[in-house]
Write an enzyme that holds these catalytic residues in place. Structure first.
Site, PDB file in Angstrom:
ATOM      1  N   ASP A  30      -0.233   5.080   0.825  1.00 17.98           N
ATOM      2  CA  ASP A  30      -0.586   5.936   2.256  1.00 17.98           C
ATOM      3  C   ASP A  30      -0.571   5.462   3.525  1.00 17.98           C
ATOM      4  O   ASP A  30      -1.308   4.381   3.854  1.00 17.98           O
ATOM      5  CB  ASP A  30      -1.847   6.722   1.687  1.00 17.98           C
ATOM      6  CG  ASP A  30      -1.933   7.677   0.705  1.00 17.98           C
ATOM      7  OD1 ASP A  30      -1.111   8.944   0.796  1.00 17.98           O
ATOM      8  OD2 ASP A  30      -2.345   7.441  -0.479  1.00 17.98           O
ATOM      9  N   ASP A  40       0.733  -1.125   0.176  1.00 15.96           N
ATOM     10  CA  ASP A  40       0.177  -0.041  -0.075  1.00 15.96           C
ATOM     11  C   ASP A  40       1.267   1.263  -0.033  1.00 15.96           C
ATOM     12  O   ASP A  40       2.001   1.173   0.151  1.00 15.96           O
ATOM     13  CB  ASP A  40      -0.759  -0.170   1.248  1.00 15.96           C
ATOM     14  CG  ASP A  40      -1.663   1.205   1.452  1.00 15.96           C
ATOM     15  OD1 ASP A  40      -2.568   1.624   0.275  1.00 15.96           O
ATOM     16  OD2 ASP A  40      -1.606   1.809   2.394  1.00 15.96           O
TER      17      ASP A  40
END
Length: 230
Positions: free
Chosen positions: A10, A8
């Site tokens: 953020d 991922d």
């Protein structure tokens, strides 16, 4: 056999979650309102389709707000808070270890390509990734698995050949719905949220050498396979 890591972005590679929450809380307080974490959590790892802070603020106030003005303010504050940040602990070492082990690496993010690539370029990490899939390239963001399924397709591997690294409940759900073993590594914001559904949870990616993490995951996969045959 594990062949790839899917990151991922953020809150996992770069701690943008705290700055985003704080920026919005400042806006709400300027309007004499509060933005509860449990509301904001709905869009972490997903997007404003899951929770729209503009609409929620308008509902609290009972009137329309200047959305363009607020968007510009939020963007400015976000940049101020994260433009000098380094990658979170363990990220760069994990990428180097993955390369040394011959693993592929990918990014699977609900954020737009321009946002993620811009920050990865600043961090000197953009060219390290073999594949990238973003929220502005799919019809459905996390917790739907479309972003992860797209990343797997770009990598040319099966779900059971990857490990997903996530920080949010929505991200964990997306990875698992794609059939990927998911390791939750929460930050200061998402650490307050429910992440018990993750296959494994670490305080930091720096807590466990990548070789040991892969061995642990492969062992868990083997145990699950044996249990399904019993």
């Amino acid at each position: 056999m594990i062949k790839a890591l899917v990151f991922d972005f953020d809150g996992l590679i770069l701690d943008t979650e705290l700055s985003a929450l704080q920026s919005w809380q400042e806006v709400y307080r300027a309007h004499k309102s509060e933005l509860p974490l449990e509301k904001w959590a709905l869009c972490i790892g997903s997007g404003f389709e899951a929770f729209d802070p503009y609409t929620y603020l308008e509902a609290l106030l009972g009137r329309a707000i200047l959305r363009d003005e607020i968007a510009a303010q939020i963007s400015k504050r976000n940049i101020e808070m994260i433009e000098t940040q380094a990658a979170l602990p363990g990220i760069e070492d994990a990428i180097k270890a993955a390369k040394r082990l011959g693993l592929k690496i990918a990014v699977a993010s609900s954020s737009p390509r321009s946002w993620v690539v811009g920050h990865l370029t600043r961090l000197g990490l953009h060219q390290e990734f073999d594949a990238m899939k973003f929220g502005d390239e799919v019809a459905r963001k996390k917790p739907h698995p479309e972003i992860y399924l797209g990343a797997l397709e770009l990598l040319g591997i099966r779900a059971d050949e990857a490990i997903a690294l996530e920080d949010s409940p929505n991200g964990v759900l997306a990875a698992q719905r794609a059939g990927i073993f998911c390791v939750a590594i929460p930050n200061i914001v998402t650490g307050q949220l429910f992440l018990d559904h993750a296959n494994l949870r670490l305080k930091s990616l720096a807590d466990l050498p990548l070789e040991e993490l892969i061995a642990l995951v492969e062992n868990k996969q083997a145990q699950k396979s044996q249990e399904s045959l019993a």
